[in-house]
Design a protein around this motif. Structure first.
Motif, mmCIF file in Angstrom:
data_model
loop_
_atom_site.group_PDB
_atom_site.id
_atom_site.type_symbol
_atom_site.label_atom_id
_atom_site.label_comp_id
_atom_site.label_asym_id
_atom_site.label_seq_id
_atom_site.Cartn_x
_atom_site.Cartn_y
_atom_site.Cartn_z
ATOM 1 N N PRO A 74 -8.226 7.461 1.850
ATOM 2 C CA PRO A 74 -8.176 8.378 3.005
ATOM 3 C C PRO A 74 -8.642 9.755 2.548
ATOM 4 O O PRO A 74 -7.839 10.607 2.185
ATOM 5 C CB PRO A 74 -6.690 8.369 3.375
ATOM 6 N N PHE A 106 -5.870 5.966 -5.606
ATOM 7 C CA PHE A 106 -7.154 5.834 -4.913
ATOM 8 C C PHE A 106 -8.344 6.177 -5.796
ATOM 9 O O PHE A 106 -9.480 6.189 -5.327
ATOM 10 C CB PHE A 106 -7.155 6.664 -3.630
ATOM 11 N N SER A 134 -12.603 2.281 -2.119
ATOM 12 C CA SER A 134 -13.224 2.081 -0.808
ATOM 13 C C SER A 134 -12.241 2.295 0.335
ATOM 14 O O SER A 134 -12.645 2.484 1.482
ATOM 15 C CB SER A 134 -13.819 0.676 -0.714
ATOM 16 N N LYS A 135 -10.944 2.273 0.049
ATOM 17 C CA LYS A 135 -9.924 2.440 1.089
ATOM 18 C C LYS A 135 -9.377 3.864 1.133
ATOM 19 O O LYS A 135 -8.435 4.144 1.875
ATOM 20 C CB LYS A 135 -8.763 1.471 0.835
ATOM 21 N N ASP A 144 -10.408 -0.782 -7.440
ATOM 22 C CA ASP A 144 -10.131 -1.668 -6.312
ATOM 23 C C ASP A 144 -9.715 -0.919 -5.051
ATOM 24 O O ASP A 144 -9.686 -1.504 -3.960
ATOM 25 C CB ASP A 144 -9.033 -2.671 -6.679
ATOM 26 N N GLU A 145 -9.376 0.351 -5.186
ATOM 27 C CA GLU A 145 -8.832 1.101 -4.048
ATOM 28 C C GLU A 145 -9.752 2.196 -3.533
ATOM 29 O O GLU A 145 -9.504 2.778 -2.480
ATOM 30 C CB GLU A 145 -7.479 1.722 -4.437
ATOM 31 N N ALA A 162 0.854 -1.191 0.000
ATOM 32 C CA ALA A 162 0.000 0.000 0.000
ATOM 33 C C ALA A 162 0.887 1.238 0.000
ATOM 34 O O ALA A 162 1.858 1.304 0.761
ATOM 35 C CB ALA A 162 -0.905 -0.001 1.231
#
Length: 402
Positions: free
Chosen positions: A194, A184, A191-192, A188-189, A165
């Motif tokens: 910041p 982001f 939802s994660k 695929d990213e 990451a």
């Protein structure tokens, strides 16, 4: 107005990318890959390796050639040259990645990602290509500042379901911040993401794009910055662009905009002429430039009383904590007086930091005494609290006042 500023930055970035839009160019291929068919970029790509390139250029021992071929096969879906790709990756995996020093092909992120794409394409034939590429990417992931590089993480993700990451510091280069934003925005990213950090990242990238020279960035770096800025414009529009950097950018382009300042010749039946004879008239022009963008622009903002005196700044933008001081130089001798006036006003201007924290000084030079500009700019920029100093000369079509 805002569209013009950001459009100029986006066009420079686009030019950087299109400069690498050539067959087999790894930088151009990576840029296209990162933009992922974004129709807003609007360029006719000519980076794919074709039959002539394979015949005249391709070298299976050259990692950049192997990477370029992998990008092409991935983009076109044409497996005609899969055997040539496998030959190149087979040769690559005989290399010891730990023996590759900085400056070698393996340290070129465009080459590395291309090789990882190639390993992904050949996964049904052998896992060894992905294993080797992953080992290379993991070794290169750590940056000198201790953060994990985003594009190297992406290279890892192409080779494994358990990628690294990325991590980022706000002092990282602008292209690293743009890459972090790009990561982001991948399906695929998302939802994660910041979100609070990303908002700051996007804001900082937009400010850098408005306030810095952009012609030195590589094709893939330019693609990342372009994508980040373009999405910031779409997602947060005015919030990202209403910044001190945007103010400075607008004022820096004052001279260029004055190309359209009217002073018609005598031969016209009703000549239109817009004289600029005083500081007040310069303030009027700046108000017209800034007010459509900054809703809270204050005209002659009255500041808290200082001793026996009351002070009024020419303009204030409370949301930015920014004051704009306007000066008018009639002659070369006025620059010394302007320096003194600004220094005298600075202390009372900034004595309420909860409202105003910095000052931009704008000087209109009626006398076109360019030999004095640098001295005044350097002197005032060195003063704490002054974030920038800009000087604009009278346009040539206006007659000089006696």
């Amino acid at each position: 107005m805002t569209g013009t500023w950001i459009g100029t930055a986006l066009e420079q970035l686009r030019s950087n990318v299109t400069g690498a839009n050539r067959k087999g160019n790894v930088g151009g291929l990576l840029a296209r890959h990162l933009l992922a068919g974004d129709s807003r970029f609007n360029v006719e790509w000519d980076v794919n390796c074709d039959e002539a390139w394979m015949r005249d250029v391709y070298d299976a021992s050259n990692l950049a050639c192997v990477a370029a071929l992998a990008y092409t096969i991935h983009a076109t879906g044409d497996g005609t040259y899969l055997a040539d790709l496998e030959n190149g990756l087979t040769r690559a995996t005989t290399r010891d990645p730990e023996a590759a020093g900085h400056g070698t092909a393996l340290h070129d992120i465009g080459v590395l990602i291309g090789l990882c794409i190639g390993a992904q394409l050949l996964r049904n034939r052998s896992e060894r290509y992905a294993v080797w590429c992953l080992s290379v990417a993991r070794q290169l992931a750590q940056t000198p500042r201790g953060h994990t590089d985003t594009l190297t993480c992406y290279a890892c993700r192409l080779c494994t379901n358990d990628p690294l990451a990325p991590t980022l510091g706000m002092q990282s280069p602008v292209e690293s911040r743009a890459a972090f934003d790009w990561w982001f925005r991948q399906p695929d990213e998302m939802s994660k993401a910041p979100n609070e950090q990303l908002a700051k990242v996007r804001d900082s990238v937009v400010q850098d794009a408005l306030s810095s020279s952009l012609d030195g960035y590589s094709a893939h770096q330019s693609a990342l910055i372009w994508s980040c800025v373009r999405n910031a414009v779409s997602d947060t529009t005015s919030d990202a662009l209403r910044s001190p950097a945007a103010v400075v950018h607008a004022l820096r382009n004052f001279e260029t905009a004055m190309k359209r300042w009217r002073w018609d010749p005598d031969k016209l039946q009703n000549p239109v002429r817009w004289p600029i004879r005083s500081e007040r008239e310069v303030q009027d022009i700046l108000w017209l430039i800034l007010r459509p963008i900054f809703d809270d622009l204050e005209d002659e903002d009255t500041l808290p009383k200082f001793g026996h005196s009351t002070y009024r700044a020419d303009f204030g933008i409370p949301s930015l904590g920014l004051l704009i001081e306007v000066k008018y130089a009639r002659s070369a001798g006025d620059f010394k007086a302007i320096e003194k006036e600004v220094l005298e006003d600075l202390v009372p201007y900034l004595r309420s930091p909860e409202r105003y924290r910095e000052v931009v000084v704008f000087i209109y030079d009626e006398s076109s005494s360019v030999q004095h500009h640098d001295t005044t700019i350097r002197a005032l920029r060195s003063v704490t609290g002054i974030s920038d100093v800009l000087v604009a000369c009278r346009p040539s079509q206006l007659p000089q006042h006696s």
